[in-house]
Structures are given as structure tokens and as C-alpha cells.
Design an enzyme around this catalytic site. Structure first.
Site, PDB file in Angstrom:
ATOM      1  N   GLY A  53     -13.044 -15.181 -34.056  1.00 20.44           N
ATOM      2  CA  GLY A  53     -13.299 -16.621 -33.940  1.00 20.44           C
ATOM      3  C   GLY A  53     -12.063 -17.391 -33.512  1.00 20.44           C
ATOM      4  O   GLY A  53     -10.985 -16.822 -33.286  1.00 20.44           O
ATOM      5  N   ASN A  88     -16.221 -22.213 -44.317  1.00 20.97           N
ATOM      6  CA  ASN A  88     -16.903 -23.260 -45.094  1.00 20.97           C
ATOM      7  C   ASN A  88     -18.296 -22.873 -45.570  1.00 20.97           C
ATOM      8  O   ASN A  88     -18.941 -22.062 -44.927  1.00 20.97           O
ATOM      9  CB  ASN A  88     -17.002 -24.523 -44.226  1.00 20.97           C
ATOM     10  N   ASP A  99      -6.047 -30.211 -45.294  1.00 20.07           N
ATOM     11  CA  ASP A  99      -6.205 -31.593 -45.759  1.00 20.07           C
ATOM     12  C   ASP A  99      -4.862 -32.132 -46.263  1.00 20.07           C
ATOM     13  O   ASP A  99      -4.498 -33.272 -46.000  1.00 20.07           O
ATOM     14  CB  ASP A  99      -7.260 -31.633 -46.868  1.00 20.07           C
ATOM     15  N   HIS A 145     -13.203 -29.429 -50.071  1.00 19.93           N
ATOM     16  CA  HIS A 145     -12.837 -29.532 -48.656  1.00 19.93           C
ATOM     17  C   HIS A 145     -14.049 -30.089 -47.915  1.00 19.93           C
ATOM     18  O   HIS A 145     -14.815 -29.363 -47.277  1.00 19.93           O
ATOM     19  CB  HIS A 145     -12.439 -28.169 -48.085  1.00 19.93           C
TER      20      HIS A 145
HETATM   21  P1  NAI Z   1     -15.797 -19.663 -34.883  1.00 21.22           P
HETATM   22  O1  NAI Z   1     -17.217 -20.057 -34.656  1.00 21.22           O
HETATM   23  O2  NAI Z   1     -14.858 -19.676 -33.737  1.00 21.22           O
HETATM   24  O3  NAI Z   1     -15.771 -18.189 -35.491  1.00 21.22           O
HETATM   25  C1  NAI Z   1     -16.625 -17.845 -36.536  1.00 21.22           C
HETATM   26  C2  NAI Z   1     -16.326 -16.431 -36.951  1.00 21.22           C
HETATM   27  O4  NAI Z   1     -17.191 -16.120 -38.030  1.00 21.22           O
HETATM   28  C3  NAI Z   1     -16.592 -15.420 -35.848  1.00 21.22           C
HETATM   29  O5  NAI Z   1     -15.615 -14.417 -35.916  1.00 21.22           O
HETATM   30  C4  NAI Z   1     -17.973 -14.891 -36.217  1.00 21.22           C
HETATM   31  O6  NAI Z   1     -18.184 -13.569 -35.761  1.00 21.22           O
HETATM   32  C5  NAI Z   1     -17.886 -14.930 -37.733  1.00 21.22           C
HETATM   33  N1  NAI Z   1     -19.240 -14.978 -38.326  1.00 21.22           N
HETATM   34  C6  NAI Z   1     -20.332 -15.621 -37.856  1.00 21.22           C
HETATM   35  N2  NAI Z   1     -21.401 -15.338 -38.629  1.00 21.22           N
HETATM   36  C7  NAI Z   1     -20.956 -14.522 -39.611  1.00 21.22           C
HETATM   37  C8  NAI Z   1     -21.572 -13.860 -40.686  1.00 21.22           C
HETATM   38  N3  NAI Z   1     -22.890 -14.019 -40.916  1.00 21.22           N
HETATM   39  N4  NAI Z   1     -20.779 -13.064 -41.480  1.00 21.22           N
HETATM   40  C9  NAI Z   1     -19.455 -12.921 -41.252  1.00 21.22           C
HETATM   41  N5  NAI Z   1     -18.820 -13.506 -40.220  1.00 21.22           N
HETATM   42  C10 NAI Z   1     -19.570 -14.290 -39.415  1.00 21.22           C
HETATM   43  O7  NAI Z   1     -15.283 -20.551 -36.091  1.00 21.22           O
HETATM   44  P2  NAI Z   1     -13.790 -20.950 -36.480  1.00 21.22           P
HETATM   45  O8  NAI Z   1     -13.408 -22.174 -35.747  1.00 21.22           O
HETATM   46  O9  NAI Z   1     -12.912 -19.762 -36.381  1.00 21.22           O
HETATM   47  O10 NAI Z   1     -13.997 -21.376 -38.015  1.00 21.22           O
HETATM   48  C11 NAI Z   1     -14.262 -20.405 -39.004  1.00 21.22           C
HETATM   49  C12 NAI Z   1     -14.643 -21.081 -40.310  1.00 21.22           C
HETATM   50  O11 NAI Z   1     -13.568 -21.845 -40.809  1.00 21.22           O
HETATM   51  C13 NAI Z   1     -15.833 -22.045 -40.215  1.00 21.22           C
HETATM   52  O12 NAI Z   1     -16.654 -21.860 -41.359  1.00 21.22           O
HETATM   53  C14 NAI Z   1     -15.166 -23.397 -40.283  1.00 21.22           C
HETATM   54  O13 NAI Z   1     -16.063 -24.387 -40.784  1.00 21.22           O
HETATM   55  C15 NAI Z   1     -14.063 -23.102 -41.253  1.00 21.22           C
HETATM   56  N6  NAI Z   1     -12.951 -24.074 -41.270  1.00 21.22           N
HETATM   57  C16 NAI Z   1     -12.360 -24.329 -42.476  1.00 21.22           C
HETATM   58  C17 NAI Z   1     -11.307 -25.194 -42.578  1.00 21.22           C
HETATM   59  C18 NAI Z   1     -10.672 -25.482 -43.907  1.00 21.22           C
HETATM   60  O14 NAI Z   1      -9.779 -26.337 -43.939  1.00 21.22           O
HETATM   61  N7  NAI Z   1     -11.043 -24.860 -45.007  1.00 21.22           N
HETATM   62  C19 NAI Z   1     -10.792 -25.886 -41.382  1.00 21.22           C
HETATM   63  C20 NAI Z   1     -11.438 -25.524 -40.167  1.00 21.22           C
HETATM   64  C21 NAI Z   1     -12.495 -24.654 -40.131  1.00 21.22           C
END
Ligand code: NAI
Length: 322
Positions: free
Chosen positions: A14, A131, A159, A187
Site C-alpha cells: 500500500g 483504521n 495527529d 484517531h
Molecule cells: P492503501 O489502500 O494504499 O493500502 C492498503 C493496504 O492494505 C494494501 O497493502 C492492501 O493489500 C491491504 N489490504 C486491503 N485489504 C486487506 C485485508 N482484507 N487484509 C489485509 N490487508 C488488506 O492504504 P494506505 O494509504 O497504505 O493506508 C493503510 C491504512 O492506514 C488505512 O486503513 C488507512 O486508513 C490507515 N491510516 C492510518 C493513519 C493513522 O494515523 N492511524 C493515517 C493514515 C492512514
């Protein structure tokens, strides 16, 4: 050279994974003299892309990288790991209710908690980024009965960093000039970025109250949506930077407050057992909640609002809590 650290990253293909893996490989988390063995974990449909990321990591010829392993198998990926970044999660799709999202992700973090419990290092440090991060961390911790719940944390560092950055911008100072800043709660938009205790050079930070309540708090709490609006996609490199900061401080320690999403001990009106953003310092490889703070009514109210949301999330996933 120090002993190598074994680290796993889920959601490796991702956007956050892409930014995070290169920082880990460069030595930004565990130290510039600590070799790393990196496991990239993803689900089957993303396996090819994860392999591509591993190829690029290999091509970068990082001096500290000892091994790169790509897998869909949780027990293989988490075997003996000292640190796990749980980034992968199911995105919310059209028509999906929040409860459905909680449940879908709950299943993922149940399996991951169980696998970590079975095969990870007994001292593993787990950071949940995916998340809803707080509740996902709660689920993972509850499904790992042989590990201490304090080994599971949720990411509120983005944050926290956003709060520092906004404060720096407003005052014309640098983000490193401030201490004792905290973001309480979930968050999510209900979080409470709190400047009540903030200091600069040992002096209390005086801020305009209208700016604080009308601009600062909502801006930090809704910064994720603002980034999506302006950038066209969600925060990725800043999220990866925050994950690096969180794990770095957990391993190396910090005297100033950082915000970590930790399992509450019941302090400050946060139900014991909920995973919430709290003021913490890291000592001897453990996050410790800063104790003995006197809260005013405004703080209590804002914290309670975010805790209410965390309680609702917990209720929605109660069947997954082991
Ligand atoms: P992305 O969409 O680019 O990547 C998502 C990743 O999760 C991919 O590797 C995908 O294969 C994997 N994935 C999808 N479905 C899945 C499943 N059922 N089981 C396991 N893995 C699965 O998303 P990105 O931008 O990398 O964000 C990842 C997460 O981080 C999201 O949930 C996003 O909301 C969260 N996030 C949290 C933040 C925080 O401050 N805690 C800040 C920014 C994002």
C-alpha cells in the site's frame, strides 16, 4: 554493529507501506548501526505489488538490510519479529456502514493478534496503523493472551505531529520548540488535540482561545480529510513518518510527552482496557502514561466525547475480543 532487528509490515504494497519500508531499511527506526530483517506481508491480490516493492528495496542496496521476505502467511511473516507495523486494512467502500468496516477489519486483526501471539518474539512491539486503528489494536491485543496488552499500540503520532506543526505555524516557532502536547482519544474526528499543558522553553504556551477551539482543534482533527481534498489521496508519507517516530521512540525512549494510542489504565476518565491517545513517555522499551495531571472541565468534556466513541466501537466488535 548491533544485533539485527526482525520487523514485519502488513499492507506492504500500500501507499503507507511503500513510504515506510524505505525508512525502515534506511535505519531511521532502529538505528543507523542496526541491521534489519524485513518481512513484507500482504493479501493475495496485492502479493505481486508487494514483491515489486521488495525488488525496489533490494535495488536500493541499503547497507543495513539483511533479508527481505514477501509472504501472505501471517505465521511466516510474524515469526520471531521484534516489531510489527500493522498497516494493511480493508478500506471503506461505497455503501459500507461504519459497523461493517469495524467488523471486516476486526476479522483481520483477530487473525493477526492470534498469529503474533503464537510466533512473534515475546517482547514484540506492535503498532496498528490501519483504521479504525484504536479498535483494531484493542482486537489484536485481546486475541494475544500470551503477550502483554501494553505490547499493542495504535498510531496517534500523526495527529500529535500535526498538532505540533499547526502550533509552530501559528506562533512562528519550530515544532521542536514545544513540549507537553497531547492528542487524547480516538484517531478520528472526535480526538482532542490538547494544548493546555503545552510548554516552550519551560514556559506555558499562551494561545488565543478562539483560535484554539475554533481553528486549531478542528483543523488537526480533520487534517486527514483536508489532505485528501488537496492532494487527491490520503496521507501516506506523513503517516509513514509518524509510524517511524512512534516505533523509534518506543525502542529508544523519550522524556518529553508523545501521544501513543495505549491500553488505558483507567486514568483521566478513559475506561481501563480501551486503546486511546494519552500523554506518554517511553522508558526501557515501554510506553508509560503520564500520571497526576489535573484536568479542567473543558478537557474532561472533550476527552469524554472521544471515549464515548471508543466505547461504541468496542461494543460493535465485542464478539471479537477473545
Ligand atoms: P492503501 O489502500 O494504499 O493500502 C492498503 C493496504 O492494505 C494494501 O497493502 C492492501 O493489500 C491491504 N489490504 C486491503 N485489504 C486487506 C485485508 N482484507 N487484509 C489485509 N490487508 C488488506 O492504504 P494506505 O494509504 O497504505 O493506508 C493503510 C491504512 O492506514 C488505512 O486503513 C488507512 O486508513 C490507515 N491510516 C492510518 C493513519 C493513522 O494515523 N492511524 C493515517 C493514515 C492512514
Amino acid at each position: 554493529m548491533a544485533n539485527s532487528v526482525k520487523v514485519a509490515v502488513t499492507g506492504a504494497s500500500g501507499n503507507i507501506g511503500y513510504a515506510l519500508l524505505f525508512r525502515i531499511a534506511a535505519g531511521d527506526v532502529f538505528g543507523k548501526d542496526t541491521p534489519v530483517e524485513i518481512n513484507l506481508i500482504d493479501i493475495e491480490p496485492s502479493l505481486q505489488a508487494a514483491k515489486g516493492t521488495a525488488m525496489e528495496l533490494s535495488d536500493a542496496a541499503f547497507p543495513l538490510v539483511r533479508s527481505l521476505n514477501v509472504t501472505t502467511d501471517l505465521e511466516e511473516g510474524f515469526k520471531d519479529v521484534d516489531a510489527a507495523f500493522l498497516v494493511g486494512s480493508r478500506p471503506r467502500t461505497k455503501g459500507m456502514e461504519r459497523a461493517d468496516l469495524l467488523e471486516a477489519n476486526g476479522a483481520i486483526f483477530t487473525d493477526q493478534g492470534k498469529a503474533l501471539n503464537k510466533v512473534a518474539s515475546r517482547d514484540v512491539k506492535v503498532l496498528v496503523v490501519g483504521n479504525p486503528a484504536n479498535t483494531n489494536a484493542l482486537i489484536a491485543a485481546n486475541n494475544a493472551p500470551d503477550l502483554d496488552p501494553s505490547q499493542f499500540t495504535a498510531m496517534l503520532r500523526l495527529d500529535h505531529n500535526r498538532a505540533l506543526s499547526q502550533l509552530a505555524k501559528k506562533t512562528g516557532k519550530h515544532s521542536t520548540d514545544f513540549s507537553r502536547v497531547v492528542v487524547w482519544g480516538n484517531h478520528s474526528a472526535s480526538q482532542f488535540p490538547d494544548l493546555t499543558f503545552a510548554e516552550s522553553d519551560g514556559q506555558p504556551v499562551e494561545v488565543d482561545q478562539d483560535w484554539y477551539t475554533e481553528e486549531f482543534i478542528p483543523r488537526v482533527a480533520k487534517r486527514g480529510a483536508e489532505i485528501i481534498e488537496v492532494r487527491g489521496s490520503s496521507s501516506a508519507a506523513s503517516a509513514a513518518a509518524a509510524a517511524v517516530d512512534h516505533m523509534h521512540d518506543w525502542f529508544h525512549g523519550t522524556e518529553d510527552w508523545r501521544t501513543a494510542g495505549v491500553v488505558s489504565d483507567g486514568s483521566y476518565g478513559v475506561d481501563a482496557g480501551l486503546v486511546a491517545g494519552m500523554p506518554t513517555v517511553a522508558r526501557d522499551g515501554k510506553w508509560e502514561i503520564v500520571q497526576g495531571l489535573e484536568l479542567n472541565d473543558f478537557q474532561r468534556e472533550r476527552i469524554a466525547a472521544s471515549v464515548a466513541e471508543l466505547r461504541e466501537e468496542k461494543e460493535a466488535v465485542k464478539d471479537l475480543l477473545g
